[in-house]
Write a protein that holds these residues in place. Structure first.
Motif, short mmCIF file in Angstrom:
data_model
loop_
_atom_site.label_atom_id
_atom_site.label_comp_id
_atom_site.label_asym_id
_atom_site.label_seq_id
_atom_site.Cartn_x
_atom_site.Cartn_y
_atom_site.Cartn_z
N TRP A 141 -9.12 0.12 0.96
CA TRP A 141 -9.29 -0.42 2.32
C TRP A 141 -9.73 0.70 3.27
CZ3 TRP A 141 -7.28 0.40 7.20
CH2 TRP A 141 -7.51 -0.60 8.15
N TYR A 142 -9.07 1.85 3.17
CA TYR A 142 -9.44 2.99 4.01
C TYR A 142 -10.84 3.48 3.68
CZ TYR A 142 -4.49 3.32 5.31
OH TYR A 142 -3.24 3.05 5.78
N GLU A 143 -11.13 3.63 2.41
CA GLU A 143 -12.44 4.16 2.00
C GLU A 143 -13.59 3.29 2.49
OE1 GLU A 143 -11.98 4.52 -2.20
OE2 GLU A 143 -10.76 6.34 -2.09
N GLU A 201 -8.52 13.68 4.08
CA GLU A 201 -7.36 13.69 3.18
C GLU A 201 -6.81 12.28 3.07
OE1 GLU A 201 -2.78 15.52 3.02
OE2 GLU A 201 -4.22 16.30 4.48
N ILE A 202 -6.51 11.87 1.86
CA ILE A 202 -5.81 10.60 1.65
C ILE A 202 -4.84 10.81 0.50
CG2 ILE A 202 -7.67 9.69 0.18
CD1 ILE A 202 -6.83 6.87 1.21
N ARG A 203 -3.58 10.55 0.77
CA ARG A 203 -2.58 10.74 -0.27
C ARG A 203 -1.51 9.67 -0.19
NH1 ARG A 203 0.64 16.23 0.51
NH2 ARG A 203 -1.49 17.10 0.47
N PRO A 204 -1.02 9.24 -1.34
CA PRO A 204 0.07 8.27 -1.34
C PRO A 204 1.39 8.97 -1.07
CG PRO A 204 -0.49 8.87 -3.57
CD PRO A 204 -1.46 9.60 -2.69
N TYR A 205 2.34 8.25 -0.55
CA TYR A 205 3.70 8.78 -0.52
C TYR A 205 4.58 7.82 -1.31
CZ TYR A 205 4.00 5.81 3.75
OH TYR A 205 3.92 4.79 4.67
N GLY A 219 -13.60 14.73 16.35
CA GLY A 219 -12.18 14.43 16.48
C GLY A 219 -11.65 13.76 15.22
N GLN A 220 -10.36 13.47 15.22
CA GLN A 220 -9.79 12.93 13.99
C GLN A 220 -8.74 11.87 14.24
OE1 GLN A 220 -7.98 16.18 11.83
NE2 GLN A 220 -6.29 16.39 13.26
N MET A 221 -8.49 11.11 13.19
CA MET A 221 -7.39 10.16 13.16
C MET A 221 -6.36 10.62 12.13
SD MET A 221 -9.06 6.35 13.42
CE MET A 221 -10.17 6.49 12.02
N ILE A 222 -5.09 10.47 12.48
CA ILE A 222 -3.99 10.70 11.55
C ILE A 222 -3.32 9.35 11.38
CG2 ILE A 222 -1.82 11.92 11.14
CD1 ILE A 222 -2.82 14.09 13.10
N MET A 251 -1.18 8.09 3.48
CA MET A 251 -1.29 8.98 4.64
C MET A 251 -2.72 9.51 4.66
SD MET A 251 2.39 10.95 4.07
CE MET A 251 1.86 11.68 2.50
N VAL A 252 -3.36 9.37 5.80
CA VAL A 252 -4.80 9.63 5.86
C VAL A 252 -5.15 10.48 7.07
CG1 VAL A 252 -7.08 8.55 5.98
CG2 VAL A 252 -5.21 7.36 4.82
N VAL A 253 -6.04 11.44 6.85
CA VAL A 253 -6.70 12.16 7.94
C VAL A 253 -8.19 11.87 7.81
CG1 VAL A 253 -7.24 14.40 8.97
CG2 VAL A 253 -4.97 13.99 8.01
#
Length: 315
Positions: A230-232, A244-248, A203-206, A308-310
């Motif tokens: 922090w996410y990593e 996926e991790i991307r800045p907005y 499963g996944q987190m958004i 934004m992270v998946v």
């Protein structure tokens, strides 16, 4: 680009220098006859060769565009203030990404909207088994500190509980959606651990959260934001792999958002209104930041709205 400017009121006087430095202005028009070189009546607009019409009024943009469509049909490019200074709003950048991720989820999957608030994304989850959760205690009138919502309405059906201790079975959820919530949790790592407990393997987190936010929704505000590192670190430690991790946004768009906020902040904290000259300076600065923002750059590494992270749960 050859532009005809429509609307010659106060907003035009504030934007005029920026408009004329950004486009080749070939004519000006307004429903009222204005004493300005290059003025033409609206009825003369079809006789002018232009690439676009710049509508200066933000408040009446839609009405003016509809009026112009009666004269010209709908085959013309209509520009507005946002084309000069950008949107200056982190929500727009984030929403389109979140919605696209929700629509990619297979039909029938169980999705938990953790910290759902008003459940703004529920309408994009009709193909899913949607569950909303929130602690349910935010009241805009509770505090006057920082930025507050004007109103707040929780959905009719949601699980009211602590996000770090939810009444859901282990491995009972396919996807957790958690947007702009972590800054309102005293210990967000505990929330990640709870997500790990309830999400099925595979499963996944958004996730989305700010990187550098102003105080908002006080007193339920514990952090200004979170870096990619922090996410990593923390996602890996609770058994998730980042897909996926991307800045907005980036350094320039973040500055634009806050400079655009100057008039309201001056009024709120100094009881002071911007003069016309000061507002013109703001527009010039926003126009410069917009040009810099649109150039290819990596300034998001030093400052952005947020990430934004998946992330996928591993075995």
């Amino acid at each position: 680009m050859k532009v005809l400017v429509y609307g010659l009121g106060r907003e035009f006087s504030l934007l005029r220098e920026v408009i004329e430095s950004s486009y080749e202005v070939i004519a000006y028009s307004d429903i009222r006859k204005i004493n300005i070189e290059g003025y033409i009546a609206p009825t003369q607009i079809p006789n002018i060769d232009f690439d676009a019409i710049f509508v200066t009024s933000e408040r009446f943009y839609n009405e003016i565009k509809a009026y112009l469509e009666k004269i010209l049909g709908d085959r013309f490019l209509c520009l507005s203030k946002k084309d000069l200074i950008g949107v200056c709003d982190n929500v727009v950048a984030r929403d389109s990404w979140v919605i696209s991720k929700l629509l990619e989820i297979d039909e029938g999957k169980v999705l938990l909207d953790a910290g759902a608030g008003e459940a703004k994304y529920s309408k994009y989850c009709s193909h899913l088994k949607y569950i909303a959760q929130d602690f349910g205690e935010y009241k805009p009138q509770q505090s006057v500190v920082g930025l507050q919502s004007e109103k707040w309405v929780y959905p009719k059906n949601y699980i009211k509980c602590d996000i770090v201790d939810m009444p859901l079975d282990k491995a009972s959820v396919d996807v957790v959606l958690c947007t702009e919530v972590f800054e309102h949790i005293a210990n967000p790592v505990m929330a990640l651990k709870e997500f790990s407990r309830i999400i099925k393997v595979g499963g996944q987190m958004i996730l989305t959260a700010p990187f550098a936010s102003l105080v908002h929704m006080a007193p339920h505000y514990y952090s200004s934001g979170f870096s990619r590192y922090w996410y990593e670190k923390n996602l890996n430690e609770v058994g998730f792999k980042i897909v996926e991790i991307r800045p907005y946004g980036n350094y320039f768009s973040w500055l634009g958002q806050e400079i655009n906020r100057l008039p309201s902040m001056a009024e709120r904290y100094l009881d002071q209104e911007m003069s016309d000259d000061e507002q013109k300076t703001i527009y010039k600065t926003l126009n410069l930041l917009r040009k810099l923002e649109l150039q290819e750059n990596q300034s998001d590494e030093i400052l952005c709205y947020g990430y934004m992270v998946v992330a996928k749960k591993e075995e």
